[in-house]
Design a protein around this motif. Structure first.
Motif, PDB file in Angstrom:
ATOM      1  N   LEU A   1       0.875  -1.097  -0.065  1.00 14.00           N
ATOM      2  CA  LEU A   1      -0.013  -0.137  -0.035  1.00 14.00           C
ATOM      3  C   LEU A   1       0.836   1.183  -0.121  1.00 14.00           C
ATOM      4  O   LEU A   1       0.533   2.367  -0.017  1.00 14.00           O
ATOM      5  N   THR A   2       2.182   1.084   0.164  1.00 13.78           N
ATOM      6  CA  THR A   2       2.998   2.296   0.111  1.00 13.78           C
ATOM      7  C   THR A   2       3.072   2.766  -1.331  1.00 13.78           C
ATOM      8  O   THR A   2       2.858   4.282  -1.542  1.00 13.78           O
ATOM      9  N   ASP A   3       3.024   2.000  -2.383  1.00 15.44           N
ATOM     10  CA  ASP A   3       3.019   2.251  -3.657  1.00 15.44           C
ATOM     11  C   ASP A   3       1.645   1.833  -4.390  1.00 15.44           C
ATOM     12  O   ASP A   3       1.624   1.996  -5.634  1.00 15.44           O
ATOM     13  N   PHE A   4       0.652   1.624  -3.514  1.00 10.98           N
ATOM     14  CA  PHE A   4      -0.542   1.005  -3.970  1.00 10.98           C
ATOM     15  C   PHE A   4      -0.564   0.136  -5.163  1.00 10.98           C
ATOM     16  O   PHE A   4      -1.111  -0.117  -6.208  1.00 10.98           O
ATOM     17  N   TYR A   5       0.259  -0.902  -4.734  1.00  5.45           N
ATOM     18  CA  TYR A   5       0.405  -2.056  -5.934  1.00  5.45           C
ATOM     19  C   TYR A   5       0.385  -3.304  -5.325  1.00  5.45           C
ATOM     20  O   TYR A   5       0.791  -3.462  -3.963  1.00  5.45           O
ATOM     21  N   GLY A   6      -0.359  -4.406  -5.825  1.00  4.61           N
ATOM     22  CA  GLY A   6      -0.262  -5.629  -5.362  1.00  4.61           C
ATOM     23  C   GLY A   6       0.791  -6.514  -6.257  1.00  4.61           C
ATOM     24  O   GLY A   6       0.620  -6.337  -7.491  1.00  4.61           O
ATOM     25  N   GLY A   7       1.610  -7.527  -6.043  1.00  3.41           N
ATOM     26  CA  GLY A   7       2.214  -8.256  -6.895  1.00  3.41           C
ATOM     27  C   GLY A   7       2.545  -9.578  -6.145  1.00  3.41           C
ATOM     28  O   GLY A   7       2.397  -9.710  -5.006  1.00  3.41           O
ATOM     29  N   ILE A   8       3.363 -10.238  -6.766  1.00  2.00           N
ATOM     30  CA  ILE A   8       3.763 -11.872  -6.771  1.00  2.00           C
ATOM     31  C   ILE A   8       5.263 -11.893  -6.553  1.00  2.00           C
ATOM     32  O   ILE A   8       5.944 -11.156  -7.368  1.00  2.00           O
ATOM     33  N   TYR A   9       5.732 -12.535  -5.598  1.00  2.00           N
ATOM     34  CA  TYR A   9       7.300 -12.634  -5.390  1.00  2.00           C
ATOM     35  C   TYR A   9       7.469 -14.193  -5.104  1.00  2.00           C
ATOM     36  O   TYR A   9       6.789 -14.823  -5.093  1.00  2.00           O
ATOM     37  N   ASN A  10       8.825 -14.378  -5.306  1.00  2.00           N
ATOM     38  CA  ASN A  10       9.177 -15.901  -4.965  1.00  2.00           C
ATOM     39  C   ASN A  10      10.086 -16.057  -3.701  1.00  2.00           C
ATOM     40  O   ASN A  10      10.943 -15.142  -3.497  1.00  2.00           O
ATOM     41  N   TYR A  11       9.812 -17.225  -3.011  1.00  2.00           N
ATOM     42  CA  TYR A  11      10.983 -17.830  -2.208  1.00  2.00           C
ATOM     43  C   TYR A  11      11.734 -18.631  -2.981  1.00  2.00           C
ATOM     44  O   TYR A  11      11.369 -19.492  -4.140  1.00  2.00           O
ATOM     45  N   ASP A  12      13.155 -18.565  -2.841  1.00  2.00           N
ATOM     46  CA  ASP A  12      14.034 -19.328  -3.629  1.00  2.00           C
ATOM     47  C   ASP A  12      13.782 -21.111  -3.406  1.00  2.00           C
ATOM     48  O   ASP A  12      13.880 -21.873  -4.282  1.00  2.00           O
ATOM     49  N   LYS A  13      13.630 -21.214  -2.126  1.00  2.00           N
ATOM     50  CA  LYS A  13      13.279 -22.943  -1.938  1.00  2.00           C
ATOM     51  C   LYS A  13      12.127 -22.869  -0.663  1.00  2.00           C
ATOM     52  O   LYS A  13      12.228 -22.085   0.452  1.00  2.00           O
ATOM     53  N   SER A  14      11.338 -23.841  -0.797  1.00  2.00           N
ATOM     54  CA  SER A  14      10.411 -24.220   0.355  1.00  2.00           C
ATOM     55  C   SER A  14      10.072 -25.698   0.084  1.00  2.00           C
ATOM     56  O   SER A  14      10.408 -26.153  -0.820  1.00  2.00           O
ATOM     57  N   ARG A  15       9.451 -26.163   1.247  1.00  2.00           N
ATOM     58  CA  ARG A  15       8.600 -27.441   1.060  1.00  2.00           C
ATOM     59  C   ARG A  15       7.659 -27.633   1.819  1.00  2.00           C
ATOM     60  O   ARG A  15       7.111 -26.947   2.824  1.00  2.00           O
ATOM     61  N   VAL A  16       6.740 -28.791   1.470  1.00  2.00           N
ATOM     62  CA  VAL A  16       5.599 -29.110   2.224  1.00  2.00           C
ATOM     63  C   VAL A  16       5.809 -30.567   2.526  1.00  2.00           C
ATOM     64  O   VAL A  16       5.888 -31.556   1.822  1.00  2.00           O
ATOM     65  N   ILE A  17       5.436 -31.047   3.679  1.00  2.00           N
ATOM     66  CA  ILE A  17       5.247 -32.560   4.222  1.00  2.00           C
ATOM     67  C   ILE A  17       4.016 -32.730   4.834  1.00  2.00           C
ATOM     68  O   ILE A  17       3.359 -31.638   5.731  1.00  2.00           O
ATOM     69  N   GLY A  18       3.219 -33.675   4.533  1.00  2.00           N
ATOM     70  CA  GLY A  18       1.917 -33.865   5.299  1.00  2.00           C
ATOM     71  C   GLY A  18       1.166 -35.322   4.767  1.00  2.00           C
ATOM     72  O   GLY A  18       1.929 -36.059   4.202  1.00  2.00           O
ATOM     73  N   PHE A  19       0.103 -35.151   5.580  1.00  2.00           N
ATOM     74  CA  PHE A  19      -0.694 -36.505   5.241  1.00  2.00           C
ATOM     75  C   PHE A  19      -2.090 -36.335   5.252  1.00  2.00           C
ATOM     76  O   PHE A  19      -2.549 -35.239   5.853  1.00  2.00           O
ATOM     77  N   GLU A  20      -2.794 -37.272   4.858  1.00  2.00           N
ATOM     78  CA  GLU A  20      -4.452 -37.114   4.900  1.00  2.00           C
ATOM     79  C   GLU A  20      -4.872 -38.372   5.008  1.00  2.00           C
ATOM     80  O   GLU A  20      -4.586 -39.459   4.512  1.00  2.00           O
ATOM     81  N   LEU A  21      -6.061 -38.291   5.650  1.00  2.00           N
ATOM     82  CA  LEU A  21      -7.005 -39.681   5.902  1.00  2.00           C
ATOM     83  C   LEU A  21      -8.551 -39.377   5.573  1.00  2.00           C
ATOM     84  O   LEU A  21      -9.030 -38.333   5.815  1.00  2.00           O
ATOM     85  N   ASP A  22      -9.142 -40.294   4.992  1.00  2.00           N
ATOM     86  CA  ASP A  22     -10.551 -40.242   4.455  1.00  2.00           C
ATOM     87  C   ASP A  22     -11.263 -41.457   4.610  1.00  2.00           C
ATOM     88  O   ASP A  22     -10.942 -42.393   4.102  1.00  2.00           O
ATOM     89  N   THR A  23     -12.321 -41.544   5.635  1.00  2.00           N
ATOM     90  CA  THR A  23     -12.814 -42.710   6.128  1.00  2.00           C
ATOM     91  C   THR A  23     -14.299 -42.433   5.808  1.00  2.00           C
ATOM     92  O   THR A  23     -14.872 -41.538   6.274  1.00  2.00           O
ATOM     93  N   LYS A  24     -15.165 -43.659   5.788  1.00  2.00           N
ATOM     94  CA  LYS A  24     -16.414 -43.702   5.500  1.00  2.00           C
ATOM     95  C   LYS A  24     -16.862 -44.940   6.328  1.00  2.00           C
ATOM     96  O   LYS A  24     -16.272 -45.893   6.050  1.00  2.00           O
ATOM     97  N   PHE A  25     -18.031 -44.759   7.015  1.00  2.00           N
ATOM     98  CA  PHE A  25     -18.406 -46.045   7.813  1.00  2.00           C
ATOM     99  C   PHE A  25     -20.234 -46.095   7.360  1.00  2.00           C
ATOM    100  O   PHE A  25     -20.570 -45.033   7.800  1.00  2.00           O
ATOM    101  N   ARG A  26     -20.522 -47.295   6.840  1.00  2.00           N
ATOM    102  CA  ARG A  26     -21.900 -47.511   6.797  1.00  2.00           C
ATOM    103  C   ARG A  26     -22.264 -48.065   7.888  1.00  2.00           C
ATOM    104  O   ARG A  26     -22.437 -49.467   7.781  1.00  2.00           O
ATOM    105  N   LEU A  27     -22.837 -47.422   9.077  1.00  2.00           N
ATOM    106  CA  LEU A  27     -23.267 -47.837  10.328  1.00  2.00           C
ATOM    107  C   LEU A  27     -24.317 -48.750  10.091  1.00  2.00           C
ATOM    108  O   LEU A  27     -24.460 -49.775  10.839  1.00  2.00           O
ATOM    109  N   SER A  28     -25.270 -48.474   9.347  1.00  2.00           N
ATOM    110  CA  SER A  28     -26.415 -49.190   9.060  1.00  2.00           C
ATOM    111  C   SER A  28     -27.123 -48.900   7.734  1.00  2.00           C
ATOM    112  O   SER A  28     -26.596 -48.054   6.897  1.00  2.00           O
ATOM    113  N   LYS A  29     -28.176 -49.389   7.383  1.00  2.00           N
ATOM    114  CA  LYS A  29     -28.738 -49.023   6.148  1.00  2.00           C
ATOM    115  C   LYS A  29     -29.187 -47.603   6.010  1.00  2.00           C
ATOM    116  O   LYS A  29     -29.321 -47.131   4.865  1.00  2.00           O
ATOM    117  N   PHE A  30     -29.368 -47.005   7.356  1.00  2.00           N
ATOM    118  CA  PHE A  30     -30.142 -45.666   7.235  1.00  2.00           C
ATOM    119  C   PHE A  30     -28.732 -44.542   7.765  1.00  2.00           C
ATOM    120  O   PHE A  30     -29.292 -43.556   7.766  1.00  2.00           O
TER     121      PHE A  30
END
Length: 792
Positions: A613-642
């Motif tokens: 906002l100092t120059d009233f601009y929005g912009g995109i820049y880069n990190y030289d290096k980064s990383r993501v570590i993660g996991f995910e679980l997805d479960t479904k249980f049909r407990l009864s017919k209903f």
């Protein structure tokens, strides 16, 4: 060179149409229930053989059989039918419910859910990818009306909006979307790639499938599919007449009207589908200074489809959609504590990133307004030879967006903002797909051509504090051009009955140009990027699948409107190496589904957005290096017919390794290396959801459906500094829907954010963007509504 290659692909497509036909014939059709809803996963077999297929998410099937064959169609809970094909090639089949099975306590598993993440219809339990999908019944029961409501059911995925209609923030597996940049996922509607990320914000209705596949999908979907792909498929034209009218009302004086009609113009030859929806809401968030609601919204949407089966092997379809969306804009919250200045409230600057009643307020003196108008159409040509299918998809997309509102977000006429932007996209894709699914080798390949033109204009009023006069400042006046030519291919090979190897690739040739009229600067660059993908899938037994994937990700770079101390004129391509291992399991006759995966993503030049906002601009820049570590679980249980129980959990540990230097052509560059080791902003640390779903056939004509979902969003850092005063704590949202269906009538009641939880979808710390005040964008408060649907 590019044009010649594209012309060769066109010639190859049309020359293939002349392939001599064999003695077998292709039959196709749609299998529905008595209420004209497509049955997903119904089995279609040539009697006495293993030659067969299953119906897709619209209930459609297609298979090649010898002349004078007998077909057997079966589906759990319905009476099996058998008939001789004769000379017919097109079928509309209605299956009747089996009364005896309905009376028995016969609990059907989850295996009927199918997806199309690899561009072909298959059970999501057989796809060696992390996939979440909802077919028609799931979409209706969960009340899916946009990507935000779908994202609450998907681990490691979050969808937010801010500032104006069409301004979105989606994060997938620790990779955030960037304002002014491309989304981290490919967005595909009815098989057509949508280049403009603002269209992620559109209303979704009359749907057949909503699906997200995670991990880099560039080999299948092209550039910017660095975090995955979102597939939306609408309902198709039908061979039998059906109509639907829906009206609804909700708090905020929100009114909804919907009409859908489908049928045959010429039986078995020419079909249509027309759908339209209208929404109008006064809003729920109030500006305390203007005493007006600011989150108003009006949406008019029209969609038309025609499909023609010209021969047994050749079909053509054309579709067109238009919507006009208007809504509030720039209604950011500020700190209400302060002192009186000339009769107005002077905010105190520091805003608590955890909003609650009384610690934030909307007090801008300008009522913001924004709009988005879209025209898009496509032409699809499908030709089926004896050995492979050929598809040509030609599409055009036009988006026009406008935003006007306050820029200081205070009750003073100091600053305003005005933005006009648009995009015009042309796509041409030609794809060849293998038809012989019974062989060990399955394949597809093709070519893709795209042009995108994006004019962008931004200005606003600025006050001169020496003279107290206001004057207009033009911040940006430019046009970005992108041209892409790509070749792609994908191969599956069954090494053994249990082990399958898959290899895919996409080679993109991208050219970017920017005409900056404000600064009289023209910039251009060319990319040649190879995106490989490889996977191994091991089917240990009928109910257990293990898989491992590697893929290269690519999100395009580009040009900012200016150089500031926070970002450069251009930003670099974002490249990733992605590794994933996972499993898919089912047990208790498919009544328990338990899927999971772990992933690691190594970034080069990860992109990030900041508003200066100092120059009233929005912009995109880069990190030289980064990383993501993660996991995910997805479960479904049909407990009864209903009763079904669902649970999902996702963790994304996203970290900056080397921040690097950005911006500053006058020696005032920003050193982002001080943030090394910190978490990447705009990414929730974790997500989880718990839901209950119930469907009870009370009588032959009366059915109850219920759905309740608790959605958790973890701690979110809003800046690389990871300061506590710029970090939002975890929060939970509770949504529910119940409905009763009697014959052709359905009555529903729904509620979102039932606990009226306050939360921010975006938070901007003034300390780091040149503003005296922090600002936050409030999420939607408690909303409740009802609707009535009539089918005829």
């Amino acid at each position: 060179m590019l044009r010649k290659l594209f012309i060769h692909l066109i010639l190859l497509f049309f020359s293939s149409v002349s392939i001599v036909l064999g003695q077998n014939k292709i039959i196709s059709g749609k299998i529905t229930s008595s209420d004209q809803q497509g049955l997903i996963g119904a089995t279609v077999l040539q009697k006495g053989t293993i030659n067969g297929t299953v119906t897709d998410f619209n209930g459609n099937f297609e298979m090649e059989i010898p002349e004078q064959s007998t077909i057997v169609i079966s589906y759990t809970g319905y009476i099996t039918v058998e008939f001789d094909v004769g000379n017919k090639t097109k079928f509309s089949i209605v299956l009747e419910e089996d009364a005896q099975q309905l009376e028995e306590v016969n609990v059907v598993g989850f295996m009927g859910v199918v997806g199309k993440s690899r561009r072909r219809t298959e059970s999501i339990q057989n796809i060696p990818e992390s996939v979440q999908a909802l077919n028609f019944e799931g979409i209706k029961n969960a009340g899916i009306t946009d990507l935000s409501s779908f994202a609450t059911l998907v681990p490691n995925m979050k969808f937010n909006t801010s500032q104006a209609v069409g301004n979105n923030f989606i994060s997938v597996r620790g990779i955030p979307q960037l304002r002014g940049g491309d989304a981290p996922v490919a967005f595909v509607i009815d098989g057509v790639t949508v280049a403009d990320p603002s269209l992620l914000n559109q209303e979704l209705y009359d749907l057949a499938l909503v699906e997200v596949v995670k991990g880099p999908q560039g080999a299948l979907y092209g550039k910017n599919a660095i975090g995955g792909a979102i597939n939306i498929y609408t309902q198709e034209p039908t061979n039998t007449m059906s109509n639907k009218v829906k009206v609804g009302y909700a708090n905020g004086n929100a009114k909804t009207g919907q009409f859908v009609s489908s049928g045959a113009i010429v039986k078995d030859k020419l079909y249509y589908r027309f759908s339209t929806q209208y929404r109008d809401s006064d809003g729920l968030l109030k500006n305390d200074y203007l005493n007006e609601f600011v989150d108003f919204r009006k949406d008019i949407n029209l969609r038309g489809q025609l499909k023609a089966d010209l021969t047994d092997r050749l079909s053509v379809s054309v579709a067109y959609q238009h919507f006009n969306l208007e809504g509030g804009a720039t209604y950011y919250s500020v700190n209400p504590e302060g002192y009186e200045f000339e009769g107005n409230l002077e905010p105190g600057g520091v805003l608590d990133p955890n909003p609650k009643e009384g610690n934030n307020t909307i007090v801008s003196d300008v009522l913001g307004i924004s709009s988005m108008i879209n025209h898009n159409g496509n032409l699809k040509v499908n030709y089926r030879t004896n050995h492979f299918n050929i598809q040509s998809v030609t599409s055009f997309n036009q988006v026009d967006r406008k935003t006007y509102g306050d820029l200081d977000f205070l009750p003073y006429d100091d600053f305003t903002q005005n933005e006009v932007t648009s995009s015009t996209t042309f796509n041409q894709e030609i794809r060849f797909d293998n038809k012989n699914k019974s062989s060990k080798l399955d394949w597809s390949f093709g070519g893709f051509f795209q042009t995108v033109e994006e004019p962008f204009y931004q200005d606003g009023l600025v006050r001169d504090y020496d003279t107290w006069d206001q004057f207009n400042v033009v911040a940006a006046d430019l046009t970005n051009f992108t041209q892409t030519l790509a070749l792609f291919g994908f191969v599956d090979y069954k090494i053994t009955n249990k082990l399958t190897a898959s290899v895919g690739f996409r080679f993109d040739i991208d050219r970017f140009e920017q005409d900056d009229r404000l600064n009289d600067v023209k910039s251009d660059r060319t990319n040649n990027v190879f995106q490989p993908k490889a996977s191994l899938a091991y089917q240990a037994n009928k109910n257990i699948l293990f898989f491992a994937n590697y893929g290269k990700g690519y999100r395009t770079g580009g040009f900012n409107p200016a150089v500031t101390q926070l970002f450069d004129k251009d930003f670099k391509d974002e490249l990733t190496d992605n590794y994933e291992i996972g499993f898919k399991t089912s047990a208790w006759k498919d009544r328990i589904i338990f899927n999971g995966s772990a992933f690691y993503t190594d970034f080069t030049n990860q992109q990030q957005f900041i508003l200066d906002l100092t120059d009233f601009y929005g912009g995109i820049y880069n990190y030289d290096k980064s990383r993501v570590i993660g996991f995910e679980l997805d479960t479904k249980f049909r407990l009864s017919k209903f009763l079904d129980l669902g649970f999902n959990y996702g963790l994304s540990d996203s970290q900056i390794i080397e921040g690097g230097m950005t911006g500053g052509e006058n020696g005032d560059a920003t050193d982002n290396s001080v943030y090394n080791g910190n978490k990447t902003p705009f990414v929730p640390i974790n997500t989880f959801g718990v839901n209950l779903s119930s469907s009870i056939q009370i009588s032959k004509e009366l059915r109850f459906n219920g759905f309740i979902n608790l959605d958790h969003t973890g701690k979110t850092y809003w800046h690389e500094s990871n300061l506590k005063e710029h970090t939002s704590d975890a929060y939970k949202l509770l949504n529910a829907r119940v409905s009763m269906t009697y014959k052709k009538f359905e009555f529903e009641v729904w509620g979102n954010n039932l606990t009226n939880q306050q939360y921010y979808q975006e938070f901007s710390p003034g300390q780091f963007v040149g503003s005296p005040d922090d600002v936050g964008w409030r999420g939607q408060p408690l909303s409740v509504g009802t609707a009535l649907t009539v089918r005829f």
